[in-house]
Scaffold this motif. Structure first.
Motif, mmCIF file in Angstrom:
data_model
loop_
_atom_site.group_PDB
_atom_site.id
_atom_site.type_symbol
_atom_site.label_atom_id
_atom_site.label_comp_id
_atom_site.label_asym_id
_atom_site.label_seq_id
_atom_site.Cartn_x
_atom_site.Cartn_y
_atom_site.Cartn_z
ATOM 1 N N TYR A 58 8.830 -29.336 -17.561
ATOM 2 C CA TYR A 58 7.757 -29.114 -16.593
ATOM 3 C C TYR A 58 8.072 -29.794 -15.266
ATOM 4 C CZ TYR A 58 3.104 -29.271 -14.452
ATOM 5 O OH TYR A 58 2.047 -29.144 -13.598
ATOM 6 N N GLN A 81 1.221 -26.855 -18.289
ATOM 7 C CA GLN A 81 0.034 -27.144 -17.495
ATOM 8 C C GLN A 81 -1.222 -26.525 -18.078
ATOM 9 O OE1 GLN A 81 0.292 -27.685 -13.282
ATOM 10 N NE2 GLN A 81 -1.247 -26.117 -12.896
ATOM 11 N N THR A 82 -1.147 -25.285 -18.554
ATOM 12 C CA THR A 82 -2.366 -24.577 -18.967
ATOM 13 C C THR A 82 -2.535 -24.472 -20.480
ATOM 14 O OG1 THR A 82 -1.268 -22.415 -18.856
ATOM 15 C CG2 THR A 82 -2.335 -23.222 -16.854
ATOM 16 N N LYS A 104 -5.057 -30.036 -22.080
ATOM 17 C CA LYS A 104 -4.238 -29.354 -21.082
ATOM 18 C C LYS A 104 -4.369 -30.062 -19.740
ATOM 19 C CE LYS A 104 -7.609 -25.962 -19.349
ATOM 20 N NZ LYS A 104 -7.873 -24.530 -19.116
ATOM 21 N N TYR A 105 -3.476 -29.753 -18.844
ATOM 22 C CA TYR A 105 -3.401 -30.249 -17.468
ATOM 23 C C TYR A 105 -3.066 -31.742 -17.443
ATOM 24 C CZ TYR A 105 -3.924 -29.897 -12.460
ATOM 25 O OH TYR A 105 -3.657 -29.874 -11.116
ATOM 26 N N ARG A 129 -1.992 -33.814 -14.976
ATOM 27 C CA ARG A 129 -1.924 -34.573 -13.732
ATOM 28 C C ARG A 129 -3.045 -35.607 -13.603
ATOM 29 N NH1 ARG A 129 0.210 -30.427 -9.125
ATOM 30 N NH2 ARG A 129 1.591 -29.188 -10.425
ATOM 31 N N SER A 140 -9.161 -32.014 -12.920
ATOM 32 C CA SER A 140 -7.781 -31.996 -12.457
ATOM 33 C C SER A 140 -7.265 -33.376 -12.063
ATOM 34 C CB SER A 140 -7.631 -31.028 -11.278
ATOM 35 O OG SER A 140 -8.572 -31.318 -10.257
#
Length: 403
Positions: free
Chosen positions: A255, A321-322, A347-348, A350, A397
């Motif tokens: 990733y 990411q998803t 998920k995600y 960050r 996020s």
């Protein structure tokens, strides 16, 4: 009847335990004190891609309760804000043209406290505080063709630019450098960076360039051949222990444009030194049966929380990411024992980890089975509990503390 204020604590306890209720008139005619204002401590960024909406929500507690996106806020006229960093009482957001400092009013609304023109916008600004009032930050693209990156040193009291300059990261001919962090250690700025070839595959050595924290002059680059790609700019990926040792995790998954032929793991630079400790490597990929790591946060008591991509669940690049492919592990940095935390697949990846002021660690989890929530880990006893549940957003996020 006695004034309520003269009733002893013991009397109150006896009344409550006996199930007796007595209505008392306060005969001193004093004015009741207004309820205390909330002490806002956290900013959460939210995503509703279907509506092209990316608001922020200011919260006072992540350990309990429920929050709803209806009480979030977008910055008018600036739909592309990026969360950069925080200080006690303040939040710094980056937009395409400027970096802005915000305070938080009594209602939890962001208030503009001044801006400076920036060096561009990217999803992962690289920054550090050189001291309490001087922020060194690179807000522009994380990748350049010449490995030269522009930084600013900003006086955060006056929101003025004190200095603007560049740093150059050593690379092979035809290679690419992507800085991960600016880390201040013992008068130096450590810059771990992704060093990759023209196919965006990292080389088999992970570098850290070291600069003087006062002059920003280049001093040297150190390398470890135990892993690749230390850190990444959109995730917490290092921590200092109580004795000053610096630990860094390699965000060495496909990733992050990395090199999964190399193991992911944790390296160490001991206090008082500026070289890798070659006697230490925590090989997470070996312990995880082939999976690779994302971020890390130090939790205290020689424990760290490490984010892991489950390789068995990744079928395509977008899954990083998803897809619901993220797990979290407790890691003992001394014994190198690891333990999977009881958090549903998320998920995600960050900005998903944050050490709170009370020493606990908040973990952002966008799950399929249990919704979106913050899980709280306590290093004192190793417990992890579900905290704040978030309603109304497709996913959280990122988040940061500013208490």
């Amino acid at each position: 009847m006695k004034n309520f204020k003269s009733v002893t604590f013991l009397s109150i306890a006896l009344l409550v335990s006996g199930g007796i209720f007595i209505a008392c008139k306060d005969d001193d005619n004093s004015t009741p004190e207004p309820p205390a204002e909330k002490a806002y401590k956290y900013i959460v960024s939210l995503s509703l891609p279907a509506q092209e909406s990316y608001p922020f929500h200011i919260l006072d507690d992540l350990e309990i309760g429920t929050a709803d996106i209806e009480k979030s806020q977008e910055i008018a006229g600036l739909p592309d804000n990026v969360l950069v960093t925080t200080q006690p009482g303040f939040v710094y957001l980056n937009s395409p043209q400027k970096l802005t400092k915000y305070s938080v009013d009594k209602n939890g609304i962001l208030k503009d406290e001044g801006s400076v023109p920036n060096t561009g916008i990217s999803g992962g600004p690289v920054y550090t505080f050189l001291d309490n009032t001087r922020l060194m930050v690179s807000t522009g693209p994380r990748q350049t063709t010449d490995s030269v990156f522009t930084y600013q040193i900003i006086n955060t009291n006056t929101m003025t630019e004190e200095k603007k300059g560049t740093i150059k990261l050593p690379i092979n001919k035809g290679a690419t450098a992507i800085p991960s962090n600016y880390i201040v250690k013992e008068g130096k700025i450590y810059v771990p960076y992704i060093h990759s070839n023209d196919k965006y595959v990292s080389f088999d050595k992970a570098p850290i360039a070291i600069f003087n924290a006062t002059t920003q002059a280049y001093e040297k680059t150190i390398y470890t051949d135990k892993t690749a790609s230390l850190g990444y700019s959109i995730i917490n990926s290092h921590g200092f222990t109580e004795n000053g040792d610096l630990y860094l995790v390699s965000c060495n998954s496909d990733y992050w444009a990395a090199n999964e032929a190399m193991p992911s793991g944790i390296v160490r630079i001991k206090a008082g030194t500026s070289e890798f400790d070659n006697s230490y490597f925590l090989n997470m990929t070996l312990k995880l049966g082939g999976s690779h790591t994302g971020g890390m946060v130090y939790a205290g008591n020689n424990k760290a929380i490490v984010q892991v991509f489950d390789s068995n669940l990744i079928k395509a690049y977008k899954d990083y990411q998803t897809g619901f492919v993220i797990q979290y592990y407790e890691v003992d940095l001394v014994t190198q024992a690891i333990r999977k935390l009881d958090i549903p697949l998320s998920k995600y990846p960050r900005r998903a980890l944050e050490r709170m002021k009370n020493g606990k660690v908040a973990i952002m989890a966008n799950t399929q089975s249990a919704g979106n929530a913050i899980y709280v880990y306590n290093s004192a006893n190793g417990e992890v509990k579900k905290g704040l549940e978030y309603k109304g957003a497709e996913f959280m996020s990122g988040f940061m503390s500013f208490d």
